[in-house]
Write a protein that holds these residues in place. Sequence first.
Motif, PDB file in Angstrom:
ATOM      1  N   UNK A 102       1.160  -1.169   0.188  1.00 35.20           N
ATOM      2  CA  UNK A 102       0.445   0.004  -0.359  1.00 35.20           C
ATOM      3  C   UNK A 102       0.772   1.019  -0.395  1.00 35.20           C
ATOM      4  N   UNK A 103       2.478   1.246   0.267  1.00 31.29           N
ATOM      5  CA  UNK A 103       3.133   2.368   0.062  1.00 31.29           C
ATOM      6  C   UNK A 103       3.087   3.435  -2.134  1.00 31.29           C
ATOM      7  N   UNK A 104       2.269   1.821  -2.662  1.00 32.99           N
ATOM      8  CA  UNK A 104       1.569   2.164  -3.796  1.00 32.99           C
ATOM      9  C   UNK A 104       0.732   3.505  -3.568  1.00 32.99           C
ATOM     10  N   UNK A 105       0.297   4.244  -2.615  1.00 35.41           N
ATOM     11  CA  UNK A 105      -0.324   5.142  -2.191  1.00 35.41           C
ATOM     12  C   UNK A 105      -0.102   6.248  -2.209  1.00 35.41           C
ATOM     13  N   UNK A 106       0.952   6.485  -1.649  1.00 37.76           N
ATOM     14  CA  UNK A 106       2.311   7.363  -1.457  1.00 37.76           C
ATOM     15  C   UNK A 106       2.762   7.727  -2.691  1.00 37.76           C
ATOM     16  N   UNK A 107       3.161   6.930  -3.696  1.00 40.13           N
ATOM     17  CA  UNK A 107       3.874   6.688  -4.859  1.00 40.13           C
ATOM     18  C   UNK A 107       3.135   7.053  -6.084  1.00 40.13           C
ATOM     19  N   UNK A 118      -1.072  16.573 -10.549  1.00 40.87           N
ATOM     20  CA  UNK A 118      -1.840  17.111  -9.857  1.00 40.87           C
ATOM     21  C   UNK A 118      -1.204  17.729  -8.708  1.00 40.87           C
ATOM     22  N   UNK A 119      -1.719  18.667  -8.403  1.00 45.84           N
ATOM     23  CA  UNK A 119      -1.433  19.021  -7.128  1.00 45.84           C
ATOM     24  C   UNK A 119      -2.502  18.565  -5.457  1.00 45.84           C
ATOM     25  N   UNK A 120      -2.006  17.981  -4.668  1.00 49.24           N
ATOM     26  CA  UNK A 120      -2.426  18.188  -3.770  1.00 49.24           C
ATOM     27  C   UNK A 120      -2.219  18.984  -2.303  1.00 49.24           C
ATOM     28  N   UNK A 121      -3.015  18.856  -1.898  1.00 44.95           N
ATOM     29  CA  UNK A 121      -3.191  20.249  -0.618  1.00 44.95           C
ATOM     30  C   UNK A 121      -2.388  19.982   0.290  1.00 44.95           C
ATOM     31  N   UNK A 122      -1.828  20.537   1.157  1.00 46.48           N
ATOM     32  CA  UNK A 122      -1.038  20.495   2.419  1.00 46.48           C
ATOM     33  C   UNK A 122      -1.599  19.419   2.998  1.00 46.48           C
ATOM     34  N   UNK A 123      -3.332  19.208   3.126  1.00 46.95           N
ATOM     35  CA  UNK A 123      -3.778  18.541   3.760  1.00 46.95           C
ATOM     36  C   UNK A 123      -4.093  16.850   3.926  1.00 46.95           C
ATOM     37  N   UNK A 124      -3.648  16.780   2.207  1.00 50.25           N
ATOM     38  CA  UNK A 124      -3.592  15.701   1.226  1.00 50.25           C
ATOM     39  C   UNK A 124      -2.043  14.891   2.095  1.00 50.25           C
ATOM     40  N   UNK A 125      -1.555  15.644   1.442  1.00 50.64           N
ATOM     41  CA  UNK A 125       0.421  15.384   1.949  1.00 50.64           C
ATOM     42  C   UNK A 125       0.476  14.640   3.600  1.00 50.64           C
ATOM     43  N   UNK A 126      -0.260  15.686   4.190  1.00 51.36           N
ATOM     44  CA  UNK A 126      -0.386  15.167   5.199  1.00 51.36           C
ATOM     45  C   UNK A 126      -1.209  13.790   5.689  1.00 51.36           C
ATOM     46  N   UNK A 127      -2.501  13.489   4.692  1.00 57.27           N
ATOM     47  CA  UNK A 127      -2.611  12.480   5.310  1.00 57.27           C
ATOM     48  C   UNK A 127      -2.437  11.520   4.183  1.00 57.27           C
ATOM     49  N   UNK A 128      -1.302  11.661   3.511  1.00 57.03           N
ATOM     50  CA  UNK A 128      -0.230  10.787   2.769  1.00 57.03           C
ATOM     51  C   UNK A 128       1.331  10.350   3.318  1.00 57.03           C
TER      52      UNK A 128
END
Length: 142
Positions: A102-107, A118-128
Amino acid sequence: MSNHWLYWALASAVFASLTAIFAKIGLQGVNSDFATFIRTIVIILALILFLTYTNKWQPLSSLNGKNWLFLILSGLATGASWLAYFKALQMGNASQVAPIDKLSLALVAVFAFLFLGERPSQQEWLGIGLVVAGVLTLAFKR
């Protein structure tokens, strides 16, 4: 925007979890590469039935060169992923292999940033980041 994608994503997670359990049991005494071959045959047959039942066949001529290139690359990546996943499952505990997978999610997030714009928000990066921390905590519990 419709949230129908969410139901399909949850179904994917359920089926992916069952994949790990069923594969771990099915791999006992079987070469992992051969097991991947059997799994692939089952998937091909199921897709043939599904496409026929839902009348979703398309002429191959409807795909352009870019479609072909990236679908072939995706297929090769899928095959490599399956071979590696089954080998890891055969050698390790499902409860450790699946989280690492599931590290594939971060990759995906990093590759989508680099290649798809794509530009994830700070909140999304925190979740990742939290997912990565959770994966590492689960995978290296000993």
